[in-house]
Design a protein around this motif. Structure first.
Motif, PDB file in Angstrom:
ATOM      1  N   UNK A   1      73.702  61.640  69.555  1.00 49.78           N
ATOM      2  CA  UNK A   1      74.790  61.854  70.372  1.00 49.78           C
ATOM      3  C   UNK A   1      75.977  61.891  69.748  1.00 49.78           C
ATOM      4  N   UNK A   2      76.341  61.208  68.748  1.00 49.46           N
ATOM      5  CA  UNK A   2      77.531  61.597  67.789  1.00 49.46           C
ATOM      6  C   UNK A   2      77.514  62.827  67.446  1.00 49.46           C
TER       7      UNK A   2
ATOM      8  N   UNK B   1      89.241  65.343  75.633  1.00 46.51           N
ATOM      9  CA  UNK B   1      89.485  63.898  75.433  1.00 46.51           C
ATOM     10  C   UNK B   1      88.690  63.146  76.439  1.00 46.51           C
ATOM     11  N   UNK B   2      88.950  63.385  77.642  1.00 40.19           N
ATOM     12  CA  UNK B   2      88.243  62.579  78.666  1.00 40.19           C
ATOM     13  C   UNK B   2      86.839  62.693  78.873  1.00 40.19           C
ATOM     14  N   UNK B   3      86.344  64.039  78.607  1.00 42.96           N
ATOM     15  CA  UNK B   3      84.961  64.343  78.721  1.00 42.96           C
ATOM     16  C   UNK B   3      84.176  63.531  77.430  1.00 42.96           C
ATOM     17  N   UNK B   4      84.757  63.622  76.035  1.00 44.22           N
ATOM     18  CA  UNK B   4      84.407  63.068  75.196  1.00 44.22           C
ATOM     19  C   UNK B   4      84.191  61.574  75.027  1.00 44.22           C
ATOM     20  N   UNK B   5      85.408  61.063  75.579  1.00 40.81           N
ATOM     21  CA  UNK B   5      85.213  59.571  75.831  1.00 40.81           C
ATOM     22  C   UNK B   5      84.312  59.095  77.006  1.00 40.81           C
ATOM     23  N   UNK B   6      84.025  59.939  77.897  1.00 38.64           N
ATOM     24  CA  UNK B   6      83.008  59.603  78.879  1.00 38.64           C
ATOM     25  C   UNK B   6      81.802  59.594  78.321  1.00 38.64           C
ATOM     26  N   UNK B   7      81.379  60.721  77.587  1.00 35.03           N
ATOM     27  CA  UNK B   7      80.109  61.010  76.809  1.00 35.03           C
ATOM     28  C   UNK B   7      79.702  59.717  75.871  1.00 35.03           C
TER      29      UNK B   7
ATOM     30  N   UNK C   1      81.447  56.363  76.090  1.00 35.35           N
ATOM     31  CA  UNK C   1      81.022  55.166  76.741  1.00 35.35           C
ATOM     32  C   UNK C   1      79.894  55.295  77.441  1.00 35.35           C
ATOM     33  N   UNK C   2      79.254  56.474  77.911  1.00 37.80           N
ATOM     34  CA  UNK C   2      78.195  56.262  78.751  1.00 37.80           C
ATOM     35  C   UNK C   2      76.803  56.172  77.803  1.00 37.80           C
ATOM     36  N   UNK C   3      76.792  56.811  76.614  1.00 41.53           N
ATOM     37  CA  UNK C   3      75.768  56.681  75.766  1.00 41.53           C
ATOM     38  C   UNK C   3      75.613  55.750  74.685  1.00 41.53           C
TER      39      UNK C   3
END
Length: 262
Positions: free
Chosen positions: A211-212, A189-195, A197-199
């Motif tokens: 990206x999606x 969950x954290x990694x997906x949220x980070x990806x 938010x970053x892109x």
């Protein structure tokens, strides 16, 4: 994952068929996976992250393959013989190794996406991966045998698996498995949220769509990779007499060929 066997003989027999068919399919896929890894090894390991990832995948597949083999051996062994204890130990160890290699993959994912400014050498990352992947399961399995040895309650009376009624040593498998599943889910969950938010929001529309798709693919692949199918085992621990949960859990985990689908 269940503290006791299901009493319905019809359901029990059906689960046996599902298990052996599923394990046969999974074992064949795992062997194919390992063969393909051997063939493409040089071409897929061009950088450190890819190298550690594929080392984890190979050991994850190998652990699951060996665990499945020992599972079948354990099913064929007389539960009253010393060989049953040996089979139970190896089943316990290699299924735990499966989970700890899943955790290794999740930590690698977290490390490369979140802690982008931190760096470790390949040898350091490899040492950590093997200590986590095989060292932790070995410690848990050995301690389980040592604790239950005085009363000889390591295995069950009727099958080659961890005892529940006398020592509850089954928890030495259930607790690590569920804790790792929880950690992996949080990391995912954290990694997906980070990806996201970053892109998303600072790139052209076409790249946002791309990206999606990448995120969706990550979810589709990493979810089974990180062992969420084993989460149904919670239901078996809480309600071991529920036939539906037994069927769902058996189907999902007997046909655990997701490692090949990447």
């Amino acid at each position: 994952m269940s503290p006791k066997e299901i009493k319905d003989s019809g359901i029990s027999e059906a689960l046996d068929y599902i298990t052996y068919i599923g394990l046969g399919v999974s074992m064949g896929s795992l062997v194919l996976c390992l063969l393909i890894e051997a063939i493409v090894w040089q071409s897929v390991n061009k950088n450190k992250t890819s190298y550690i990832r594929h080392v984890s995948i190979v050991n994850l597949a190998l652990s699951l393959l060996i665990a499945d083999i020992w599972f079948i051996i354990g099913a064929a062994i007389d539960a009253s013989t010393p060989a049953c204890s040996a089979a139970t130990f190896f089943i316990h160890f290699f299924y735990l190794a499966l989970f700890f290699w899943m955790l290794t993959l999740a930590i690698l994912l977290f490390f490369r996406v979140i802690l982008v400014f931190k760096d470790l050498g390949k040898s350091q990352m490899l040492a950590i991966a093997f200590c986590l992947g095989y060292g932790c399961p070995l410690i848990i399995a050995v301690v389980s045998v040592a604790v239950t040895a005085p009363e000889d309650h390591y295995t069950r009376k009727d099958t080659c698996w961890l005892n529940w009624d006398n020592t509850m040593v089954l928890l030495a498998f259930v607790i690590p498995a569920l804790v790792i599943i929880t950690i992996n889910l949080i990391i995912l969950i954290v990694v997906i949220f980070k990806m996201l938010r970053r892109t998303i929001g600072d790139k052209p529309r076409a790249e946002e769509t791309s990206t999606l798709k990448v995120v969706a693919r990550c979810i589709a692949i990493l979810t089974p990779f990180l062992g969420l199918t084993w989460g149904f085992g919670i239901g078996m621990v809480v309600a071991p007499d529920n036939k539906g949960i037994h069927v769902v859990f058996t189907v999902l985990n007997a046909f655990q060929v997701f490692i090949f689908d990447r």
